[in-house]
Write a protein that holds these residues in place. Structure first.
Motif, PDB file in Angstrom:
ATOM      1  N   PHE A   1     -19.237 -70.234  51.170  1.00 25.03           N
ATOM      2  CA  PHE A   1     -20.522 -69.529  51.212  1.00 25.03           C
ATOM      3  C   PHE A   1     -20.254 -68.055  51.485  1.00 25.03           C
ATOM      4  N   GLN A   2     -21.244 -67.202  51.201  1.00 28.73           N
ATOM      5  CA  GLN A   2     -21.101 -65.779  51.485  1.00 28.73           C
ATOM      6  C   GLN A   2     -21.360 -65.458  52.950  1.00 28.73           C
ATOM      7  N   GLU A   3     -22.457 -65.963  53.504  1.00 32.88           N
ATOM      8  CA  GLU A   3     -22.866 -65.619  54.863  1.00 32.88           C
ATOM      9  C   GLU A   3     -22.169 -66.549  55.868  1.00 32.88           C
ATOM     10  N   HIS A   4     -21.398 -65.938  56.779  1.00 34.76           N
ATOM     11  CA  HIS A   4     -20.561 -66.741  57.668  1.00 34.76           C
ATOM     12  C   HIS A   4     -21.385 -67.663  58.557  1.00 34.76           C
ATOM     13  N   ARG A   5     -22.610 -67.277  58.887  1.00 32.84           N
ATOM     14  CA  ARG A   5     -23.421 -68.109  59.777  1.00 32.84           C
ATOM     15  C   ARG A   5     -23.739 -69.480  59.185  1.00 32.84           C
ATOM     16  N   TYR A   6     -23.589 -69.629  57.859  1.00 36.31           N
ATOM     17  CA  TYR A   6     -23.880 -70.922  57.243  1.00 36.31           C
ATOM     18  C   TYR A   6     -22.879 -71.997  57.657  1.00 36.31           C
TER      19      TYR A   6
ATOM     20  N   LEU B   1     -10.602 -81.784  59.978  1.00 35.66           N
ATOM     21  CA  LEU B   1     -11.827 -82.557  59.761  1.00 35.66           C
ATOM     22  C   LEU B   1     -12.827 -81.828  58.876  1.00 35.66           C
ATOM     23  N   GLY B   2     -12.622 -80.550  58.623  1.00 36.91           N
ATOM     24  CA  GLY B   2     -13.515 -79.780  57.771  1.00 36.91           C
ATOM     25  C   GLY B   2     -12.982 -78.359  57.631  1.00 36.91           C
ATOM     26  N   PHE B   3     -13.261 -77.744  56.479  1.00 37.25           N
ATOM     27  CA  PHE B   3     -12.696 -76.436  56.135  1.00 37.25           C
ATOM     28  C   PHE B   3     -13.839 -75.563  55.637  1.00 37.25           C
ATOM     29  N   THR B   4     -14.111 -74.453  56.342  1.00 39.78           N
ATOM     30  CA  THR B   4     -15.168 -73.524  55.931  1.00 39.78           C
ATOM     31  C   THR B   4     -14.567 -72.185  55.551  1.00 39.78           C
ATOM     32  N   ILE B   5     -15.094 -71.601  54.465  1.00 42.19           N
ATOM     33  CA  ILE B   5     -14.643 -70.290  53.993  1.00 42.19           C
ATOM     34  C   ILE B   5     -15.863 -69.418  53.756  1.00 42.19           C
ATOM     35  N   ALA B   6     -15.902 -68.260  54.423  1.00 37.61           N
ATOM     36  CA  ALA B   6     -16.962 -67.273  54.208  1.00 37.61           C
ATOM     37  C   ALA B   6     -16.391 -66.123  53.383  1.00 37.61           C
ATOM     38  N   THR B   7     -17.032 -65.793  52.272  1.00 39.41           N
ATOM     39  CA  THR B   7     -16.492 -64.765  51.379  1.00 39.41           C
ATOM     40  C   THR B   7     -16.883 -63.351  51.801  1.00 39.41           C
ATOM     41  N   GLU B   8     -18.090 -63.142  52.315  1.00 40.16           N
ATOM     42  CA  GLU B   8     -18.581 -61.863  52.829  1.00 40.16           C
ATOM     43  C   GLU B   8     -18.009 -60.658  52.075  1.00 40.16           C
ATOM     44  N   PRO B   9     -18.325 -60.511  50.782  1.00 38.45           N
ATOM     45  CA  PRO B   9     -17.713 -59.458  49.968  1.00 38.45           C
ATOM     46  C   PRO B   9     -17.948 -58.044  50.471  1.00 38.45           C
ATOM     47  N   GLU B  10     -19.082 -57.794  51.135  1.00 39.51           N
ATOM     48  CA  GLU B  10     -19.346 -56.427  51.603  1.00 39.51           C
ATOM     49  C   GLU B  10     -18.366 -55.993  52.681  1.00 39.51           C
TER      50      GLU B  10
ATOM     51  N   LYS C   1     -12.583 -57.853  45.331  1.00 36.93           N
ATOM     52  CA  LYS C   1     -11.539 -58.013  46.347  1.00 36.93           C
ATOM     53  C   LYS C   1     -11.708 -59.327  47.087  1.00 36.93           C
ATOM     54  N   SER C   2     -12.949 -59.669  47.418  1.00 33.70           N
ATOM     55  CA  SER C   2     -13.213 -60.951  48.065  1.00 33.70           C
ATOM     56  C   SER C   2     -12.729 -62.100  47.194  1.00 33.70           C
ATOM     57  N   ASN C   3     -13.006 -62.020  45.890  1.00 32.27           N
ATOM     58  CA  ASN C   3     -12.570 -63.077  44.969  1.00 32.27           C
ATOM     59  C   ASN C   3     -11.050 -63.138  44.869  1.00 32.27           C
ATOM     60  N   GLN C   4     -10.384 -61.992  44.990  1.00 36.47           N
ATOM     61  CA  GLN C   4      -8.922 -61.993  44.958  1.00 36.47           C
ATOM     62  C   GLN C   4      -8.353 -62.744  46.161  1.00 36.47           C
ATOM     63  N   PHE C   5      -8.958 -62.522  47.335  1.00 37.87           N
ATOM     64  CA  PHE C   5      -8.513 -63.252  48.526  1.00 37.87           C
ATOM     65  C   PHE C   5      -8.774 -64.747  48.373  1.00 37.87           C
ATOM     66  N   LEU C   6      -9.935 -65.083  47.840  1.00 33.94           N
ATOM     67  CA  LEU C   6     -10.263 -66.487  47.630  1.00 33.94           C
ATOM     68  C   LEU C   6      -9.274 -67.123  46.658  1.00 33.94           C
TER      69      LEU C   6
END
Length: 262
Positions: free
Chosen positions: A35-40, A217-226, A233-238
């Protein structure tokens, strides 16, 4: 009151998730949420705790530029106390509309509800010197949650390898790979870890990552491109995470852990 077409399958806006085999164990599965927003992440931690019917939550290991460790105020505690954690619709809306839009309150909100156990954050930012010190949070049920912050990956690795933690939620904010940025230094120049440094951190053979994946037990990734210097750049890290861990690529129909294909 919003009526949902299917209230049992509501997720935060723009989220993606994939069910994967366990990275190490022969049996079992884990979910990855993007997701983009880390709070999710709050939504997915609750979802996984509920589905696994866990009474003792896993620890949280988070890699992030920011600490994201703001304590819930009294008003937020009242909101959390009244939140129906059994409802995907309610927790999705709460994650989107009531958790702090600065994306810095979700971890301790989750700890307050005992959705995560002890908290270990490897980060680059602290507003003041004392912010690096260990802390404790007492949740609404009286459980004590240790909060530790680490400046260096080796410090986190050494501590966890000696710990007694048995289960882990693994969390990465992609701005972790930023050394400094225009959002933090005022001149809008982003600097980044070198690719080989990122690959070394992510290497699944690294003792820290091996420790995490054995307990995952679970893996979360926040993209937060801004906060990464832009969407590209965010997509490159992903993509670096994708290449390090998955084959075929993440969210393809047959995606699995790269080492399991070997």
């Amino acid at each position: 009151m919003i009526e949902f077409r299917n209230p049992y399958h509501i997720e935060p806006p723009g989220s993606l998730r994939q069910i994967l085999s366990h990275p190490v164990k022969e049996n079992g599965v884990v979910e990855l949420a993007l997701f983009q927003e880390h709070r999710y992440a709050f939504f997915f931690w609750n979802k996984w705790i509920r589905e696994k019917r866990m009474t003792i939550p896993p620890c949280l290991v988070s890699l992030d530029w920011h600490q994201d460790l703001c304590y819930p105020c009294e008003t937020e505690k009242e909101w959390l106390d009244s939140l129906d954690l059994s409802s995907d619709a309610d927790t999705s809306i709460f994650s989107w509309a009531k958790l702090n839009g600065l994306n810095d309150g979700h971890i301790l909100a989750a700890a307050y509800l005992n959705l995560v156990g002890n908290i270990y954050v490897h980060c680059r930012q602290a507003s003041f010197k004392e912010a690096w010190e260990d802390e404790e949070l007492v949740d609404k049920f009286g459980n004590i949650h240790l909060i530790k912050k680490f400046k260096e990956i080796e410090e986190l690795e050494n501590f966890l390898l000696e710990s007694k933690e048995e289960k882990v939620f693994f969390d990465i904010d992609l701005d972790f790979f930023v050394l400094d940025s225009g959002l933090h230094n005022g001149n809008f120049d982003f600097t980044y870890l070198k690719n080989n440094e990122i690959e070394d951190i992510l290497n699944y053979k690294r003792p820290l990552l091996n420790w995490i994946f054995n307990r995952l037990l679970g893996f979360t990734i926040a993209t937060e491109p801004e906060h990464c210097g832009g969407l590209l750049k965010s997509n490159q890290f992903l993509n670096m995470i994708n290449k390090a861990y998955f084959e075929p690529e993440l969210f393809s129909p047959n995606c699995t852990w790269k080492w399991k294909n070997k």
